[in-house]
Motif scaffolding. Structure first.
Motif, PDB file in Angstrom:
ATOM      1  N   THR A 185       0.856  -1.188   0.000  1.00  0.00           N
ATOM      2  CA  THR A 185       0.000   0.000   0.000  1.00  0.00           C
ATOM      3  C   THR A 185       0.889   1.234   0.000  1.00  0.00           C
ATOM      4  O   THR A 185       1.962   1.260   0.596  1.00  0.00           O
ATOM      5  CB  THR A 185      -0.917   0.027   1.224  1.00  0.00           C
ATOM      6  OG1 THR A 185      -0.117  -0.134   2.390  1.00  0.00           O
ATOM      7  CG2 THR A 185      -1.931  -1.091   1.159  1.00  0.00           C
ATOM      8  N   VAL A 186       0.415   2.246  -0.672  1.00  0.00           N
ATOM      9  CA  VAL A 186       1.224   3.458  -0.865  1.00  0.00           C
ATOM     10  C   VAL A 186       0.394   4.673  -0.491  1.00  0.00           C
ATOM     11  O   VAL A 186      -0.770   4.786  -0.886  1.00  0.00           O
ATOM     12  CB  VAL A 186       1.668   3.558  -2.336  1.00  0.00           C
ATOM     13  CG1 VAL A 186       2.445   4.849  -2.571  1.00  0.00           C
ATOM     14  CG2 VAL A 186       2.494   2.361  -2.731  1.00  0.00           C
ATOM     15  N   SER A 187       1.037   5.543   0.253  1.00  0.00           N
ATOM     16  CA  SER A 187       0.399   6.832   0.551  1.00  0.00           C
ATOM     17  C   SER A 187       1.463   7.904   0.372  1.00  0.00           C
ATOM     18  O   SER A 187       2.348   8.059   1.222  1.00  0.00           O
ATOM     19  CB  SER A 187      -0.143   6.820   1.982  1.00  0.00           C
ATOM     20  OG  SER A 187      -0.822   8.026   2.254  1.00  0.00           O
ATOM     21  N   GLY A 188       1.436   8.547  -0.741  1.00  0.00           N
ATOM     22  CA  GLY A 188       2.471   9.548  -1.034  1.00  0.00           C
ATOM     23  C   GLY A 188       3.817   8.872  -1.122  1.00  0.00           C
ATOM     24  O   GLY A 188       4.015   7.920  -1.878  1.00  0.00           O
ATOM     25  N   ASP A 189       4.745   9.339  -0.241  1.00  0.00           N
ATOM     26  CA  ASP A 189       6.085   8.747  -0.226  1.00  0.00           C
ATOM     27  C   ASP A 189       6.180   7.574   0.726  1.00  0.00           C
ATOM     28  O   ASP A 189       7.246   7.000   0.905  1.00  0.00           O
ATOM     29  CB  ASP A 189       7.110   9.808   0.206  1.00  0.00           C
ATOM     30  CG  ASP A 189       7.222  10.907  -0.839  1.00  0.00           C
ATOM     31  OD1 ASP A 189       7.568  12.049  -0.475  1.00  0.00           O
ATOM     32  OD2 ASP A 189       6.960  10.611  -2.021  1.00  0.00           O
ATOM     33  N   PHE A 190       5.104   7.226   1.355  1.00  0.00           N
ATOM     34  CA  PHE A 190       5.154   6.222   2.412  1.00  0.00           C
ATOM     35  C   PHE A 190       4.547   4.927   1.919  1.00  0.00           C
ATOM     36  O   PHE A 190       3.454   4.919   1.333  1.00  0.00           O
ATOM     37  CB  PHE A 190       4.390   6.711   3.655  1.00  0.00           C
ATOM     38  CG  PHE A 190       4.938   8.005   4.175  1.00  0.00           C
ATOM     39  CD1 PHE A 190       4.353   9.217   3.817  1.00  0.00           C
ATOM     40  CD2 PHE A 190       6.050   8.024   5.001  1.00  0.00           C
ATOM     41  CE1 PHE A 190       4.873  10.414   4.276  1.00  0.00           C
ATOM     42  CE2 PHE A 190       6.566   9.220   5.461  1.00  0.00           C
ATOM     43  CZ  PHE A 190       5.977  10.416   5.110  1.00  0.00           C
ATOM     44  N   ILE A 191       5.262   3.853   2.114  1.00  0.00           N
ATOM     45  CA  ILE A 191       4.774   2.573   1.635  1.00  0.00           C
ATOM     46  C   ILE A 191       4.806   1.567   2.765  1.00  0.00           C
ATOM     47  O   ILE A 191       5.651   1.629   3.661  1.00  0.00           O
ATOM     48  CB  ILE A 191       5.613   2.054   0.445  1.00  0.00           C
ATOM     49  CG1 ILE A 191       7.081   1.886   0.842  1.00  0.00           C
ATOM     50  CG2 ILE A 191       5.468   2.967  -0.752  1.00  0.00           C
ATOM     51  CD1 ILE A 191       7.925   1.235  -0.218  1.00  0.00           C
ATOM     52  N   SER A 192       3.846   0.641   2.671  1.00  0.00           N
ATOM     53  CA  SER A 192       3.792  -0.394   3.698  1.00  0.00           C
ATOM     54  C   SER A 192       4.789  -1.481   3.362  1.00  0.00           C
ATOM     55  O   SER A 192       5.507  -1.406   2.358  1.00  0.00           O
ATOM     56  CB  SER A 192       2.393  -0.994   3.734  1.00  0.00           C
ATOM     57  OG  SER A 192       2.190  -1.788   2.578  1.00  0.00           O
ATOM     58  N   ASP A 193       4.786  -2.510   4.177  1.00  0.00           N
ATOM     59  CA  ASP A 193       5.553  -3.707   3.828  1.00  0.00           C
ATOM     60  C   ASP A 193       4.926  -4.358   2.606  1.00  0.00           C
ATOM     61  O   ASP A 193       3.708  -4.242   2.376  1.00  0.00           O
ATOM     62  CB  ASP A 193       5.538  -4.708   4.996  1.00  0.00           C
ATOM     63  CG  ASP A 193       6.299  -4.171   6.187  1.00  0.00           C
ATOM     64  OD1 ASP A 193       5.996  -4.604   7.314  1.00  0.00           O
ATOM     65  OD2 ASP A 193       7.177  -3.313   5.983  1.00  0.00           O
ATOM     66  N   GLU A 194       5.761  -5.051   1.847  1.00  0.00           N
ATOM     67  CA  GLU A 194       5.260  -5.772   0.661  1.00  0.00           C
ATOM     68  C   GLU A 194       4.688  -7.091   1.166  1.00  0.00           C
ATOM     69  O   GLU A 194       5.416  -7.918   1.742  1.00  0.00           O
ATOM     70  CB  GLU A 194       6.417  -6.019  -0.307  1.00  0.00           C
ATOM     71  CG  GLU A 194       5.983  -6.619  -1.638  1.00  0.00           C
ATOM     72  CD  GLU A 194       7.154  -6.822  -2.598  1.00  0.00           C
ATOM     73  OE1 GLU A 194       8.285  -6.393  -2.282  1.00  0.00           O
ATOM     74  OE2 GLU A 194       6.954  -7.429  -3.656  1.00  0.00           O
ATOM     75  N   ILE A 195       3.385  -7.240   0.984  1.00  0.00           N
ATOM     76  CA  ILE A 195       2.721  -8.423   1.544  1.00  0.00           C
ATOM     77  C   ILE A 195       2.375  -9.400   0.430  1.00  0.00           C
ATOM     78  O   ILE A 195       1.712  -9.023  -0.543  1.00  0.00           O
ATOM     79  CB  ILE A 195       1.411  -8.018   2.267  1.00  0.00           C
ATOM     80  CG1 ILE A 195       1.695  -6.950   3.324  1.00  0.00           C
ATOM     81  CG2 ILE A 195       0.740  -9.226   2.887  1.00  0.00           C
ATOM     82  CD1 ILE A 195       2.595  -7.404   4.450  1.00  0.00           C
TER      83      ILE A 195
END
Lengths: 289, 314
Positions: free
Chosen positions: B178-188
């Motif tokens: 998941t991506v929010s602007g420059d911030f991304i979650s772990d790749e699941i």
């Protein structure tokens, strides 16, 4: 002794002379006519064998060794004078047409003892029936028909060939009937069945009746109508075309059906049917034999 | 009592579970942040400041326990804290500690599944339409599809929690970030395997076959598919022979077209055409026959060719 010798010689000579009148060995006539026995003919067998053998060995596709070529050449030479040429013509024609080697040789061999006229017939008929620019039949039918109408034909092959070629050419030509391959094929087969019923073949008489039906001012049938009538007329032999046209002229001009073409046609056909009838005397004579 | 001035407070940052957050963040994509730190002796309360990373102060919290929970949107922040003692003395603030509130990763179902499709024999690929649970804190989703050897075969950024795509025959797995602007979650990794079945290629679609305009040369035309090789066999059957025999290939196959070379001997021919491609079973063949007839000039030359051979010159 010498006298005796001379006398002996004289007696021998006289004896020979005395018997000579009845001895054909010594007093054969100067001009002799000789002939092969009935049903036989004399042949230049050596010439035919050499020609056949040379031809067989020279053909790159046959690959015959000497014993095979000898055997085959002997078989060809059995066909007597002209056999090599007859064999060669049929063999080459079939080979160039795409027939398998062995089958081309076998068929050609069957023509070696036939007449030149039958070979001429086969060559011409095969081309007219098989080639794409003529009747264009498939190979199997073209091959079978060509053999039926030449090598295996019971009548006069020369007359048949002339008839066949004339009908095909007329049928396909734009100045003739201009029909398609299928219809020309059917028409040709139908008509050439009656070739031997006519002295000069069926085509000349066919053409007369056709032209009459199509172009006479009292008839004026179209091609389809004319071709419905013609086979029936031609089936009845040499006198049928003349009988038919005579009846038509009579009926349309002077007879009971003036102006009624349909009725005139019907009656003319019936009368034409009577152009060939059983001959009781000939039948009796044939039975006696 | 140790002086608080030099006390270094180290934070343990945690994010609340999805269940807790879901109830709180229905309307705005925020995450619940939990902070914990070491307890100080005789501490009356703790003061915690939160600011944008190297930016303005956002909020000051007080907590009697070394634990703080607050909601924050996705982003980079800094936090610091100080101790207020029970005797009224106040310690100094700690250094600013950076924390990043990331978008929450997609929560896939626990049960592994397989999605199997057959490849389209014309396009040579299988078609997939996949979806995953939407995530409130995500503005976009980063989809990556991997082959069995872990090579990436698809890498796209999509707006919605679903996507359609085509894959060649094989087995694949995919991940969502998941991506929010420059911030991304772990790749699941998704708990789902994608399989494109190896199918048989379709029989070549013939466009035309027959003789060329010159009526001498047969030719074939078919719809050629990119990536597919076309193979051909030719057999020849002289008239009256028993069977067809294979002959060496004649002519050239190119761009969905084959034309026979000139001067094929008369007779019957049979051509067999089929498609091949790596990873596919060869297509069913197209088999047809054609005929080459001799021409009149060739047959009419028989006597001319034969008669010189028949001279008895011995």
């Amino acid at each position: 002794m010498e006298f005796l010798k001379a006398g002996a010689l004289t007696i021998l000579f006289l004896g020979q002379f005395a018997g000579a009148q009845s001895d054909e060995r010594y007093f054969a006539p100067l001009t002799t006519s000789y002939a092969a026995p009935k049903g036989m003919k004399f042949c230049d067998s050596a010439k035919e064998f050499k020609l056949a053998f040379k031809m067989l060995r020279k053909d790159p596709d046959l690959s015959l060794n000497d014993p095979q070529a000898i055997q085959t050449a002997l078989k060809i030479a059995e066909g007597c004078d002209g056999a090599s040429r007859r064999f060669g013509r049929v063999y080459l024609l079939l080979k160039k047409s795409g027939v398998a080697q062995a089958q081309a040789v076998n068929t050609a061999m069957t023509f070696a003892p036939q007449s030149d006229a039958r070979v001429d017939g086969f060559m011409e008929l095969f081309k007219k029936i098989f080639l794409a620019n003529y009747l264009n039949l498939d190979f199997a039918n073209a091959y079978r028909l060509s053999l039926d109408l030449s090598r295996d034909y019971q009548g006069d092959p020369k007359k048949l060939r002339k008839d066949f070629v004339s009908i095909v050419d007329f049928c396909l030509s734009n100045k003739g009937l201009a029909l398609d391959f299928k219809n020309c094929s059917e028409l040709t087969m139908n008509l050439t069945r009656h070739t031997d019923l006519y002295e000069n073949g069926v085509f000349p008489e066919f053409r007369k009746v056709y032209d009459y039906l199509r172009f006479n001012k009292r008839t004026g049938l179209n091609i389809k109508e004319a071709l419905l009538v013609l086979p029936r007329v031609m089936a009845k032999g040499e006198k049928a075309p003349a009988n038919f046209m005579e009846m038509m002229r009579y009926l349309l001009e002077k007879g009971p059906f003036q102006g009624s073409q349909t009725d005139a046609l019907k009656l003319s056909l019936w009368v034409a049917d009577l152009s060939m009838r059983p001959d009781p005397e000939a039948a009796r004579a044939a039975m006696a034999q | 009592m140790q002086p608080w001035r030099n006390r270094i407070i180290s934070f343990v940052v945690a994010f609340a579970s999805l269940g807790a957050l879901a109830a709180e963040t229905k309307k705005s994509p925020q995450r619940l942040v939990e902070l914990q730190w070491g307890e100080a002796e005789n501490a009356a309360q703790y003061v915690v400041e939160v600011r944008h990373f190297q930016g303005q102060l956002l909020k000051t919290f007080t907590s009697k326990k070394p634990l703080l929970k607050f909601k924050a949107p996705i982003g980079d922040y800094e936090i610091r804290a100080k101790v207020e003692g029970i005797d009224g003395r106040v310690g100094e603030f700690s250094e600013w500690n950076r924390i990043t509130v990331l978008p929450r990763a997609v929560a896939f179902k626990d049960k592994p599944t397989q999605k199997v499709v057959d490849a389209d024999s014309n396009k040579l690929t299988g078609h997939f339409k996949i979806s995953w649970p939407p995530e409130e804190t995500a503005k976009k989703y980063h989809l990556k599809v991997y082959a069995l050897d872990d090579s990436v075969v698809l890498d796209v950024m999509v707006d919605s929690p679903n996507w359609e795509f085509d894959l060649p025959p094989g087995e694949y797995h995919y991940t969502i970030t998941t991506v929010s602007g420059d911030f991304i979650s772990d790749e699941i990794p998704a708990n789902q395997t994608l399989i494109v079945g190896k199918a048989q290629l379709a029989q070549p679609e013939m466009l035309s076959h027959g003789m060329d305009a010159d009526k001498i040369r047969p030719s074939l035309n078919w719809k050629a598919i990119q990536g597919v090789d076309y193979k051909m066999k030719l057999a020849y059957h002289p008239y009256l022979a028993e069977e067809f025999e294979s002959i060496p290939p004649q002519g050239e196959i190119k761009d969905g077209r084959w034309s026979a070379p000139l001067l094929l001997p008369p007779g019957l021919y049979r051509w067999t055409l089929w498609a091949e491609a790596k990873g596919w079973r060869p297509s069913p063949p197209v088999i047809e026959e054609f005929e080459i007839k001799p021409t009149e000039p060739i047959l009419s030359s028989v006597d001319k060719e034969l008669d010189p051979q028949l001279k008895d010159d011995e």
